[in-house]
Scaffold this motif. Structure first.
Motif, short mmCIF file in Angstrom:
data_model
loop_
_atom_site.label_atom_id
_atom_site.label_comp_id
_atom_site.label_asym_id
_atom_site.label_seq_id
_atom_site.Cartn_x
_atom_site.Cartn_y
_atom_site.Cartn_z
N GLY A 186 -1.32 -79.88 123.29
CA GLY A 186 -1.15 -79.14 122.04
C GLY A 186 0.16 -78.36 122.01
O GLY A 186 1.03 -78.54 122.86
N LYS A 187 0.27 -77.48 121.05
CA LYS A 187 1.50 -76.74 120.80
C LYS A 187 1.78 -75.72 121.91
O LYS A 187 0.87 -75.08 122.45
N LEU A 188 3.08 -75.56 122.24
CA LEU A 188 3.53 -74.57 123.21
C LEU A 188 4.54 -73.64 122.57
O LEU A 188 5.34 -74.07 121.74
N PRO A 189 4.55 -72.35 122.93
CA PRO A 189 5.61 -71.47 122.43
C PRO A 189 6.95 -71.90 122.99
O PRO A 189 7.05 -72.28 124.15
N ALA A 190 7.96 -71.88 122.16
CA ALA A 190 9.29 -72.31 122.58
C ALA A 190 10.30 -71.18 122.39
O ALA A 190 9.94 -70.02 122.14
N THR A 191 11.58 -71.51 122.48
CA THR A 191 12.64 -70.51 122.53
C THR A 191 12.60 -69.54 121.36
O THR A 191 12.74 -68.33 121.54
N GLY A 192 12.42 -70.07 120.15
CA GLY A 192 12.44 -69.21 118.98
C GLY A 192 11.34 -68.16 118.98
O GLY A 192 11.55 -67.02 118.54
N ALA A 193 10.17 -68.53 119.48
CA ALA A 193 9.05 -67.59 119.53
C ALA A 193 9.33 -66.46 120.50
O ALA A 193 9.08 -65.28 120.21
N VAL A 194 9.87 -66.80 121.67
CA VAL A 194 10.18 -65.77 122.67
C VAL A 194 11.37 -64.93 122.20
O VAL A 194 11.41 -63.72 122.42
N ALA A 195 12.33 -65.55 121.52
CA ALA A 195 13.46 -64.80 120.97
C ALA A 195 12.98 -63.76 119.97
O ALA A 195 13.50 -62.63 119.92
N SER A 196 11.98 -64.13 119.16
CA SER A 196 11.43 -63.18 118.19
C SER A 196 10.80 -61.99 118.89
O SER A 196 10.91 -60.85 118.43
N LEU A 197 10.13 -62.23 120.00
CA LEU A 197 9.54 -61.14 120.78
C LEU A 197 10.63 -60.18 121.26
O LEU A 197 10.50 -58.95 121.14
N ILE A 198 11.71 -60.74 121.81
CA ILE A 198 12.81 -59.91 122.31
C ILE A 198 13.49 -59.16 121.18
O ILE A 198 13.84 -57.98 121.30
N THR A 199 13.65 -59.84 120.04
CA THR A 199 14.27 -59.19 118.87
C THR A 199 13.42 -58.02 118.39
O THR A 199 13.94 -56.95 118.04
N THR A 200 12.11 -58.20 118.36
CA THR A 200 11.21 -57.13 117.93
C THR A 200 11.34 -55.92 118.87
O THR A 200 11.33 -54.76 118.42
#
Length: 286
Positions: free
Chosen positions: A169-183
């Protein structure tokens, strides 16, 4: 609304095509399963003697790794014809700040590219925090990245893809983790990979090609096609991947042509290489 097939027939290229860029996942393979016609398409490109590059936002693997994975799927692509978001990111940083330093969150594809570009990997006052895709994101590494960005490191990410596929199934990728760091930091990264047209231009520079005689083949309207358009390339959407035919007309831009898969492009490689030149523009060509 015109069907993709009618748009395709009406938009056949009138300029010769001397270079092909093509996405990998969704165009040549699904995971590691080859898409019918992919090897024949690559063979047609090799027979033609035209320049070509296979592009991917995946920063996990080196070109050598990806060549081996494609070969295992029956698709023979030279290592030199594979261009990843990791390579594009390393090239971008080398051009921006030669011999710099970076704290890298990623796997071998990214760290190897950064080393080859002459960068020093460090967690002490780096010039950049570089985030790539990995299957083993750690809370410790993400926390360290956040603190370094708070301390003044510039934030770079290989690509904005929020998720990626896996057999489970789906895995978190770069954009998702980047959003965490941005937040956490209030700092957004600069994304180098698609849909940034910078990745297309760096691939063209790699093989000394020109945008006016290049076609980009992709399966996603919101990454491959928009990046190709913004780089000045003609674009081919294949509906074997992420964007189904019924969604093409919902976008405010459109590809040059639409086909079901790369199998439809095999005969076009030679045909488009000898396309009739466009008529002159201006009063003489009206």
């Amino acid at each position: 609304m015109a069907s993709p097939e009618r748009e395709r027939d009406a938009a056949a290229p009138r300029r010769e095509v001397l270079t092909w860029l093509t996405d990998m996942d969704g165009v040549l393979v699904h995971e590691e399963v080859p898409i019918p016609g992919a090897q024949e398409f690559i063979e047609a490109l090799q027979r033609s003697g035209l320049g070509f590059m296979v592009l991917t936002n995946n920063s996990i693997y080196t070109p050598r790794d990806l060549r081996a994975r494609l070969l295992g799927s029956g698709i023979d692509v030279p290592e030199s014809a594979i261009w990843t978001s990791a390579l594009a990111t390393a090239q971008f940083l080398h051009d921006q700040r030669p011999g710099g330093s970076a704290y890298v969150v990623g796997e071998t594809g990214l760290t190897t590219a950064m080393h080859d570009a002459g960068y020093v990997m460090t967690d002490r006052d780096p010039d950049y925090v570089v985030l790539g895709e990995t299957r083993t994101y750690s809370f410790e590494a993400i926390t360290r990245a956040i603190r370094l960005i708070d301390g003044g490191a510039r934030f770079i990410a290989t690509n904005p893809d929020p998720s990626g596929p896996s057999q489970d199934g789906k895995l978190p990728a770069t954009g998702a983790v980047a959003s965490l760091i941005t937040t956490a930091t209030g700092r957004a990264p600069y994304y180098v990979g698609k849909p940034n047209s910078l990745m297309m231009r760096s691939a063209l520079n790699r093989i000394d090609a020109h945008s006016e005689t290049t076609v980009m083949v992709g399966d996603r309207m919101d990454t491959d096609i928009i990046a190709g358009l913004e780089a000045g390339l003609r674009t081919v959407l294949v509906t074997s991947g992420s964007t189904p035919p019924e969604q093409v007309g919902t976008f405010p831009y459109r590809p040059t042509v639409v086909h079901e898969s790369v199998a439809d492009l095999v005969d076009l490689v030679e045909q488009w290489a000898h396309a009739d030149p466009e008529p002159p523009r201006g009063p003489a060509g009206q």
